[in-house]
Design an enzyme around this catalytic site. Structure first.
Site, PDB file in Angstrom:
ATOM      1  N   MET A  17       0.818  -1.215   0.000  1.00  0.00           N
ATOM      2  CA  MET A  17       0.000   0.000   0.000  1.00  0.00           C
ATOM      3  C   MET A  17       0.849   1.261   0.000  1.00  0.00           C
ATOM      4  O   MET A  17       0.436   2.291  -0.539  1.00  0.00           O
ATOM      5  CB  MET A  17      -0.946  -0.044   1.200  1.00  0.00           C
ATOM      6  CG  MET A  17      -1.916  -1.227   1.070  1.00  0.00           C
ATOM      7  SD  MET A  17      -3.256  -1.232   2.207  1.00  0.00           S
ATOM      8  CE  MET A  17      -2.513  -2.085   3.594  1.00  0.00           C
ATOM      9  N   VAL A  60      12.281   2.496  10.607  1.00  0.00           N
ATOM     10  CA  VAL A  60      11.418   3.374  11.424  1.00  0.00           C
ATOM     11  C   VAL A  60      11.688   3.267  12.916  1.00  0.00           C
ATOM     12  O   VAL A  60      11.260   4.128  13.682  1.00  0.00           O
ATOM     13  CB  VAL A  60       9.911   3.123  11.156  1.00  0.00           C
ATOM     14  CG1 VAL A  60       9.527   3.539   9.747  1.00  0.00           C
ATOM     15  CG2 VAL A  60       9.518   1.677  11.458  1.00  0.00           C
ATOM     16  N   ASN A  86       3.312   4.440   7.262  1.00  0.00           N
ATOM     17  CA  ASN A  86       2.705   3.229   6.678  1.00  0.00           C
ATOM     18  C   ASN A  86       3.478   1.948   6.992  1.00  0.00           C
ATOM     19  O   ASN A  86       2.904   0.872   6.989  1.00  0.00           O
ATOM     20  CB  ASN A  86       2.621   3.434   5.153  1.00  0.00           C
ATOM     21  CG  ASN A  86       2.365   2.151   4.413  1.00  0.00           C
ATOM     22  OD1 ASN A  86       1.238   1.658   4.354  1.00  0.00           O
ATOM     23  ND2 ASN A  86       3.427   1.574   3.835  1.00  0.00           N
ATOM     24  N   TYR A 152       0.054  -7.006  17.523  1.00  0.00           N
ATOM     25  CA  TYR A 152      -0.440  -6.338  16.304  1.00  0.00           C
ATOM     26  C   TYR A 152      -1.662  -5.491  16.654  1.00  0.00           C
ATOM     27  O   TYR A 152      -1.731  -4.312  16.300  1.00  0.00           O
ATOM     28  CB  TYR A 152      -0.762  -7.357  15.196  1.00  0.00           C
ATOM     29  CG  TYR A 152      -1.036  -6.676  13.863  1.00  0.00           C
ATOM     30  CD1 TYR A 152       0.005  -6.158  13.103  1.00  0.00           C
ATOM     31  CD2 TYR A 152      -2.339  -6.516  13.390  1.00  0.00           C
ATOM     32  CE1 TYR A 152      -0.236  -5.507  11.899  1.00  0.00           C
ATOM     33  CE2 TYR A 152      -2.590  -5.876  12.185  1.00  0.00           C
ATOM     34  CZ  TYR A 152      -1.538  -5.372  11.446  1.00  0.00           C
ATOM     35  OH  TYR A 152      -1.788  -4.718  10.258  1.00  0.00           O
TER      36      TYR A 152
HETATM   37  P1  NAD Z   1       3.796  -4.837   3.166  1.00  0.00           P
HETATM   38  O1  NAD Z   1       4.395  -5.914   4.004  1.00  0.00           O
HETATM   39  O2  NAD Z   1       3.452  -5.109   1.748  1.00  0.00           O
HETATM   40  O3  NAD Z   1       4.719  -3.537   3.190  1.00  0.00           O
HETATM   41  C1  NAD Z   1       5.233  -3.035   4.400  1.00  0.00           C
HETATM   42  C2  NAD Z   1       6.457  -2.219   4.090  1.00  0.00           C
HETATM   43  O4  NAD Z   1       6.999  -1.762   5.333  1.00  0.00           O
HETATM   44  C3  NAD Z   1       7.561  -3.024   3.384  1.00  0.00           C
HETATM   45  O5  NAD Z   1       8.033  -2.321   2.260  1.00  0.00           O
HETATM   46  C4  NAD Z   1       8.621  -3.186   4.457  1.00  0.00           C
HETATM   47  O6  NAD Z   1       9.947  -3.258   3.964  1.00  0.00           O
HETATM   48  C5  NAD Z   1       8.397  -1.922   5.281  1.00  0.00           C
HETATM   49  N1  NAD Z   1       8.979  -2.034   6.620  1.00  0.00           N
HETATM   50  C6  NAD Z   1       8.851  -3.061   7.496  1.00  0.00           C
HETATM   51  N2  NAD Z   1       9.584  -2.828   8.591  1.00  0.00           N
HETATM   52  C7  NAD Z   1      10.174  -1.614   8.406  1.00  0.00           C
HETATM   53  C8  NAD Z   1      11.047  -0.809   9.184  1.00  0.00           C
HETATM   54  N3  NAD Z   1      11.490  -1.222  10.388  1.00  0.00           N
HETATM   55  N4  NAD Z   1      11.427   0.387   8.700  1.00  0.00           N
HETATM   56  C9  NAD Z   1      11.002   0.805   7.483  1.00  0.00           C
HETATM   57  N5  NAD Z   1      10.199   0.087   6.689  1.00  0.00           N
HETATM   58  C10 NAD Z   1       9.788  -1.102   7.157  1.00  0.00           C
HETATM   59  O7  NAD Z   1       2.496  -4.336   3.972  1.00  0.00           O
HETATM   60  P2  NAD Z   1       1.170  -3.602   3.449  1.00  0.00           P
HETATM   61  O8  NAD Z   1       0.128  -4.644   3.263  1.00  0.00           O
HETATM   62  O9  NAD Z   1       1.466  -2.670   2.348  1.00  0.00           O
HETATM   63  O10 NAD Z   1       0.799  -2.798   4.777  1.00  0.00           O
HETATM   64  C11 NAD Z   1       1.022  -1.391   4.912  1.00  0.00           C
HETATM   65  C12 NAD Z   1       0.422  -0.946   6.244  1.00  0.00           C
HETATM   66  O11 NAD Z   1      -0.978  -1.257   6.302  1.00  0.00           O
HETATM   67  C13 NAD Z   1       1.047  -1.631   7.467  1.00  0.00           C
HETATM   68  O12 NAD Z   1       1.178  -0.704   8.523  1.00  0.00           O
HETATM   69  C14 NAD Z   1       0.032  -2.703   7.826  1.00  0.00           C
HETATM   70  O13 NAD Z   1       0.101  -3.082   9.176  1.00  0.00           O
HETATM   71  C15 NAD Z   1      -1.267  -2.027   7.453  1.00  0.00           C
HETATM   72  N6  NAD Z   1      -2.344  -2.992   7.142  1.00  0.00           N
HETATM   73  C16 NAD Z   1      -2.181  -3.990   6.234  1.00  0.00           C
HETATM   74  C17 NAD Z   1      -3.221  -4.872   5.976  1.00  0.00           C
HETATM   75  C18 NAD Z   1      -3.085  -6.010   4.998  1.00  0.00           C
HETATM   76  O14 NAD Z   1      -3.901  -6.943   5.056  1.00  0.00           O
HETATM   77  N7  NAD Z   1      -2.134  -5.999   4.075  1.00  0.00           N
HETATM   78  C19 NAD Z   1      -4.438  -4.723   6.646  1.00  0.00           C
HETATM   79  C20 NAD Z   1      -4.567  -3.700   7.580  1.00  0.00           C
HETATM   80  C21 NAD Z   1      -3.522  -2.818   7.819  1.00  0.00           C
END
Ligand code: NAD
Length: 247
Positions: A17, A60, A86, A152
């Site tokens: 996202m 982060v 994000n 989480y």
């Molecule tokens: P994703 O795993 O595809 O992407 C997450 C990104 O965060 C990755 O590029 C990763 O490298 C980066 N990341 C992880 N740890 C990091 C750190 N310590 N420092 C910097 N970057 C870091 O996840 P997504 O599905 O795109 O999710 C994005 C956000 O939305 C997250 O906060 C997630 O919790 C939330 N979310 C996701 C879902 C889902 O089902 N995919 C649902 C609800 C909320």
């Protein structure tokens, strides 16, 4: 263009996202910093966008990293007006749902990581005369979930309330702050059980729209909150979940 003149940092924008949001922001006229621990993937996203995007390595959880990314954004693009917190990790890959190590790791990235983004982002946005902060929570920050480490839920609930705290404390600085709560989306890179096809299929039965969301459907909600179209919206939350928690 809906974000003309805006300068944004998006954490975790190498994938999912965050990457979708970076592309939509750039299309709408913003300058974007793709900030992530995944250097190769993050640079590829920035390169695909072109001159209005930069990659910066950001963990982060690292305070010095945040200070450096905010400073280099202001140096290169002149200001910071939008921050999208994000980056995040899932809680569904843990074998031991009571692992203390997992608690600290998940809280460190998902909650402390957002706190540090706020700590360094807010002064820069205030110095620019104001702007918008969007924090990625989850429906799991509002309701409990099967089969995931409770860190989480706890971390995403912290994100929800940090957003309201910033909204209250920094309205005077011209800063709006809101949270976005995705439901069932394409699985995170770090997802475990919740990425299994049978688990996902079962979860569709409790979503009124009977389908998962798409990354652009979340990115479009973030776009609205980043733009001046949402100028009187702060301390609020948008559920992008196909009605999952309306039941
Ligand atoms: P994703 O795993 O595809 O992407 C997450 C990104 O965060 C990755 O590029 C990763 O490298 C980066 N990341 C992880 N740890 C990091 C750190 N310590 N420092 C910097 N970057 C870091 O996840 P997504 O599905 O795109 O999710 C994005 C956000 O939305 C997250 O906060 C997630 O919790 C939330 N979310 C996701 C879902 C889902 O089902 N995919 C649902 C609800 C909320």
């Amino acid at each position: 263009m809906r974000l003309a003149g805006k300068v944004a940092i998006i954490s975790g924008a190498a994938n999912g996202m965050g990457a979708a949001t970076a592309r939509i922001f750039a299309r709408e006229g913003a300058k974007v910093v793709i900030a992530d621990v995944m250097e190769h993937e993050g640079r590829a996203v920035a390169d695909s966008i072109g001159a209005n995007a930069r990659f910066e390595r950001l963990d982060v959880t690292n305070e010095e990293n945040w200070a450096a990314v905010v400073a280099s954004t202001v140096r290169h693009f002149g200001k910071l007006t939008v921050l999208v917190n994000n980056a995040g990790v899932s809680g569904s890959a843990e074998q031991d749902l009571y692992s203390t190590d997992a608690w600290h790791r998940i809280m460190g990235i998902n909650a402390t990581g957002v706190f540090l983004g706020l700590k360094y982002g807010i002064p820069a946005i205030a110095a620019a005369g104001g702007g918008s902060i969007i924090n990625l929570s989850s429906i799991a920050g509002i309701i409990g979930s099967e089969g995931i480490h409770m860190a989480y839920n706890a971390s995403k609930a912290a994100v929800r309330l940090m957003s309201k705290s910033v909204a209250v404390q920094h309205a005077k600085d011209g800063i709006r702050c809101n949270s976005v709560h995705p439901g069932i989306m394409p699985a995170m890179r770090t997802s475990g059980r919740t990425a299994e096809p049978a688990v996902r299929a079962a979860r569709m039965n409790v979503i009124p729209m009977r389908r998962p969301g798409e990354v652009d459907e979340v990115a479009n909600a973030i776009l609205f909150l980043a733009s001046d179209e949402s100028s009187y919206i702060t301390g609020s939350e948008i559920h992008v979940d196909g009605g999952a928690i309306a039941i």
